[in-house]
Write an enzyme that holds these catalytic residues in place. Structure first.
Site, mmCIF file in Angstrom:
data_model
loop_
_atom_site.group_PDB
_atom_site.id
_atom_site.type_symbol
_atom_site.label_atom_id
_atom_site.label_comp_id
_atom_site.label_asym_id
_atom_site.label_seq_id
_atom_site.Cartn_x
_atom_site.Cartn_y
_atom_site.Cartn_z
ATOM 1 N N ALA A 1 0.822 -1.213 0.000
ATOM 2 C CA ALA A 1 0.000 0.000 0.000
ATOM 3 C C ALA A 1 0.857 1.266 0.000
ATOM 4 C CB ALA A 1 -0.887 -0.004 1.234
ATOM 5 N N LYS A 2 2.117 1.129 0.392
ATOM 6 C CA LYS A 2 3.065 2.246 0.414
ATOM 7 C C LYS A 2 2.468 3.499 1.071
ATOM 8 C CE LYS A 2 5.783 0.330 -3.353
ATOM 9 N NZ LYS A 2 4.978 -0.825 -3.797
ATOM 10 N N ARG A 3 1.875 3.289 2.254
ATOM 11 C CA ARG A 3 1.259 4.391 2.979
ATOM 12 C C ARG A 3 2.287 5.140 3.831
ATOM 13 N NH1 ARG A 3 -2.395 2.656 -0.157
ATOM 14 N NH2 ARG A 3 -4.581 2.566 0.470
#
Lengths: 271, 271
Positions: free
Chosen positions: A95-97
């Site tokens: 998700a690369k949040r």
């Protein structure tokens, strides 16, 4: 899931393969488009055909969000299916949040509590207080972007910050964060020679390695420089496996490709 | 929406206020919890009460994702409501996304095509090919994280890369990317003195400025150093406005707080 449980699964299956579920409706077999939830049906078939060859599945959230609420439902059904039918599998929300403290906590709740993933990928740009909220969750893992597999990795990640490259600074700095035991890192396979240096900073941390196959990275090269005592590697393949065929034989062809990688891994582990 | 249209709206409303819709079910008035979709009902009430005082709304996606599919539905209803009832408003999906090329395209589709936001916030760590897919969308804007308002900003963003701080390197480098006219930047209000240097690199780019109010930044200070010919600022306030009261008077109190900021902005613009 603990890293020890992940390691035991690796030993049992002789595999450290992660399969990326980056499902694009334009690329899946046409006959699935007639079903009510083509993305979930596709994932289910791929999972049933490959679960004994891999230790992890990694849906990339972008591919689900692009289809709005329907896509989010497919993601929910996919993670539920894995957790119920194959609870030994290590699940990754790619998700690369990352956001300021209280907001990162909301993201952590979304992926760890609501969706029940074992781990989530997180971007390091906003620093310590953007990552620690994820690290606070017990037996959940935060996979921090270090050195990615794309061309743009050379824009900032490999630039010198003080005396060392930014990605090394990220690795080193993150070790001082609270609950840093819950950290893993993304390191692209396209830069295999970098693994020697990386292992000096994080000798036993698990590294999630995209870029084998379609993006040109070599499994043997990555293992040569990156393998740790506890294996410490999760090698991801997405397109090379899930789109091996777009015909009615997609399941068999996906298994063939997964088996190739698993066999190679088994051989490496036996040495 | 074009930046010219945004500028015209600023002139018309004498405001460059952005209201952050970071909606936490634990903080909204209790009576709303009995409705079918409390988050949407809350947003709708806040929007109806403040739309003439601000030029932008910025839902932070974390607060919606934390509630799973239901949350995603609230987000969809919120953006649809704004687009239908107040189409002059500039909408920001505060999502802080970013991934390798084809995956960023999926995120861009999610926010620009599916949800119909005017802009999305994006993290720069993965470089050029992770951002350009967003920039390819016409009359849509990509708001790149430069210098954030949190403590962790000092971990990497202000570290020297070659001869200048990383955030300045991000600003400078991004100007060379394709369709860079579609770029805006996040710069935290808590670091007002940095705006002078930032304006030397991006003299007229719009800057989205969080950190006024709850996080301690000063509107007057930010404007002193950051105001451009075309105004070029969107000052965000979230908690200070939307949680001004958690009673049945939350709408009136939110309007009072928004009006305070708008009046201050109007005075600054008249000078």
């Amino acid at each position: 899931m603990t890293t020890q449980q992940l390691f035991e699964q690796i030993q049992k299956k002789n595999s450290f393969l992660c399969i990326g579920l980056d499902v694009d409706l334009n690329k899946i077999p046409k006959h699935l488009l007639e079903t009510e939830d083509p993305i979930f049906e596709f994932n289910k078939a791929i999972i049933d055909a490959t679960h004994d060859l891999c230790v992890s599945y990694k849906p990339n959230t972008a591919f689900y969000e692009a289809y709005g609420i329907k896509g989010w439902q497919s993601l929910q059904k996919t993670i539920n299916y894995i957790n119920e039918k194959y609870p030994e599998i290590f699940t990754i929300a790619d998700a690369k949040r990352g956001d300021i403290g209280n907001t990162s906590t909301m993201y952590a709740k979304a992926f760890f509590d609501d969706l029940q993933f074992d781990s989530v990928t997180v971007a390091p740009y906003m620093g310590k207080d953007s990552v620690e909220p994820f690290l606070a969750f017990e037996n959940k893992h935060t996979i921090l972007l270090a050195l990615t597999s794309n061309e743009g990795a050379f824009d900032f990640q490999t630039k010198n910050v003080d005396d060392r490259e930014l990605y090394k600074q990220v690795l080193e700095t993150s070790k001082s964060w609270k609950n840093s035991d819950n950290l893993m890192y993304v390191v692209g396979a396209t830069k295999a020679e970098y693994f020697t240096e990386i292992r000096k900073i994080v000798p036993t941390s698990f590294l999630l390695v995209p870029g084998v196959g379609a993006q040109g990275g070599s499994l043997a090269e990555v293992c040569k420089y990156g393998l740790a005592e506890n294996v410490g590697l999760l090698i991801n393949s997405s397109r090379g496996i899930i789109y091996a065929s777009n015909g009615t034989d997609f399941v068999e062809k996906a298994r063939v490709e997964a088996k190739k990688l698993q066999s190679e891994m088994s051989e490496i582990l036996s040495k």
